[in-house]
Design an enzyme around this catalytic site. Structure first.
Site, PDB file in Angstrom:
ATOM      1  N   ASP A  59      -3.372   3.819  -8.031  1.00 14.68           N
ATOM      2  CA  ASP A  59      -4.084   2.556  -7.861  1.00 14.68           C
ATOM      3  C   ASP A  59      -3.523   1.852  -6.633  1.00 14.68           C
ATOM      4  O   ASP A  59      -2.377   1.378  -6.647  1.00 14.68           O
ATOM      5  CB  ASP A  59      -3.902   1.697  -9.121  1.00 14.68           C
ATOM      6  N   HIS A  60      -4.347   1.758  -5.578  1.00 14.29           N
ATOM      7  CA  HIS A  60      -3.848   1.232  -4.311  1.00 14.29           C
ATOM      8  C   HIS A  60      -3.644  -0.281  -4.343  1.00 14.29           C
ATOM      9  O   HIS A  60      -3.100  -0.852  -3.391  1.00 14.29           O
ATOM     10  CB  HIS A  60      -4.823   1.575  -3.183  1.00 14.29           C
ATOM     11  N   ARG A  61      -4.038  -0.951  -5.430  1.00 14.42           N
ATOM     12  CA  ARG A  61      -3.755  -2.385  -5.541  1.00 14.42           C
ATOM     13  C   ARG A  61      -2.264  -2.641  -5.707  1.00 14.42           C
ATOM     14  O   ARG A  61      -1.754  -3.663  -5.240  1.00 14.42           O
ATOM     15  CB  ARG A  61      -4.508  -2.982  -6.734  1.00 14.42           C
TER      16      ARG A  61
END
Length: 467
Positions: free
Chosen positions: A437-439
């Site tokens: 998850d690139h968040r």
């Protein structure tokens, strides 16, 4: 989940067996009208959006009626079975038909009796559970009548095995069924679980310590679980109802794919030394009786990589705008079952030794294959492994399990030409893929985790030096 409609009739409602699920499908009834039941006896199997679950009845008596046939989807809180708790004395002289069907609607408004309030193992009594809104359209009751007088049964107190114990042994329904199949007396076991609960390990240990009768062959759950397809007249199309595990998986995958910005990185690695270690461990006395395979060492490698990069073991809390870092690892293992994809997880996998991890993996796989994975086993995961290599493919781009920040895909392990010590040699090679998850996981952090897993598999002695 029990309602008393009169002095003799108790009604058992569909419980919330999955912490928030709103409905379940009745797969199979194990009892019929006129059968005697005891407290804790499994009366039916239901399928929720997460798993197939066996439901125990929380009182003694004689079955008066089954409110729904097999294959019916029932809302949580609806009455599914009525039991004559007076011992069947009234039913012996009663007419053949069942009492007027007005109780199911009025039952939730009546007060439950004082005293013991039976619940399923692991779930408390919820006041709200009996006040859920009804399904769209009125529920169709399917009363089943008693066609002949029922003799008064002998009703024991708590269904405790004879043995002088002071109470009924604490164990979940699947564990009770396992003990029954293996011929193990639960009353004779010393529980190792929390709060004195008997676990699967206790039953298996007792079965291994003494000769046991051959376990009964369990009925295959697949026929009742798989939705019935509808074939068109020309037989050119088949329509399969979307429900149960498939419905839940679809919703979860769509939600994950369009909520978390996925990034997937790949690395190809020489795992020849890891494969040699697998063979050596199979003959190690500490691993006797345990299933040792590449997945075991890959799981251990991922756990070590998470210890070195703990920020990857986290979750995104959208409501509070927070990143929740987990200081424990509940390691999910994606499993393909006849009902669809499920992801049970090994609780506190980070704290387990290699033999303990092997035992937990073995139990997880066996339970999933039997179709008996509990909803609790699929909750609370923090990171997941999916082994697509068993299907002969090189790798994939896995979708995150909702609520998690990373998932590792393992490709097939194949002999390939590889430069080793300056020469091209055949080596055992695989490709790993890590989606994150690139968040909350930047490219640097994701790359470090994947590189650490690959480094350990290339040189498994790092399991010692890095751990």
């Amino acid at each position: 989940m029990t309602t008393m409609t009169d002095a003799a009739l108790a009604e058992f409602k569909m419980p919330d067996v999955g912490e928030g699920l709103t409905e379940a499908e009745i797969l199979k009834w194990y009892v019929q009208p006129g059968d005697s039941v005891t407290d804790g006896q499994v009366v039916c199997e239901v399928e929720t959006a997460k798993a197939a679950v066996e439901l125990p009845i929380p009182f003694n008596g004689v079955v008066r009626e089954l409110r729904f046939p097999e294959g019916t989807t029932v809302d949580v809180g609806q009455v599914i079975i009525a039991v004559d708790v007076a011992g069947g004395a009234g039913s012996a002289a009663a007419p053949v038909s069942v009492p007027e069907p007005a109780a199911p609607e009025a039952a939730p408004e009546e007060e439950a009796p004082q005293g013991r309030q039976p619940v399923l193992v692991g779930y408390g009594v919820s006041e709200a559970s009996t006040k859920r809104r009804p399904r769209k359209g009125s529920a169709v009751e399917v009363p089943v009548t008693i066609t002949e007088p029922v003799a008064e049964p002998t009703l024991p107190g708590p269904a405790a095995p004879s043995g002088g114990g002071t109470g009924r042994p604490l164990a979940k329904p699947p564990v009770r069924k396992l003990a029954k199949d293996l011929g193990v007396d639960l009353a004779s076991l010393a529980p190792s679980g929390a709060d004195g609960v008997i676990t699967r390990e206790d039953v298996y240990a007792a079965a291994a310590a003494a000769p046991a009768p051959e376990p009964a062959v369990a009925e295959a759950p697949a026929p009742a679980a798989v939705p019935q397809p509808v074939v068109s007249a020309e037989a050119r199309e088949t329509r399969i109802p979307v429900k149960g595990v498939r419905k839940a998986t679809a919703a979860a995958m769509v939600g994950s794919a369009f909520t978390a910005p996925h990034v997937t990185e790949f690395v190809t690695v020489d795992v020849t030394r890891t494969m040699k270690l697998v063979e050596e461990l199979k003959s190690d006395k500490e691993m006797q009786g345990l299933r040792v395979n590449p997945l075991l060492l890959i799981a251990k490698a991922l756990l070590v990589a998470i210890r070195r990069n703990p920020e990857v073991n986290a979750a995104w809390d959208e409501a509070n705008q927070e990143i929740v870092q987990k200081h424990y690892v509940n390691l999910g293992i994606a499993a393909a079952t006849p009902r669809g994809l499920i992801v049970p997880n090994i609780k506190d996998a980070h704290a387990k030794t290699l033999p303990e991890l092997a035992a937990a993996l073995g139990e997880l796989v066996a339970t999933a294959r039997e179709g008996k994975t509990s909803p609790g086993a699929m909750q609370g995961g923090t990171v997941t492994i999916t082994n697509v290599g068993v299907f002969g493919v090189d790798t994939g781009t896995p979708i995150l399990n909702p609520g998690e920040s990373a998932i590792l895909a393992i490709g097939a392990i194949k002999l390939q030409p590889w430069v080793h010590k300056g020469k091209v040699k055949p080596r055992q090679v695989t490709t790993l893929a890590l989606s994150f998850d690139h968040r909350l996981v930047d490219g640097e952090l994701g790359s470090k985790v994947l590189a650490d897993v690959a480094a350990i598999l290339e040189q498994p002695k790092r399991l010692i030096t890095w751990a």
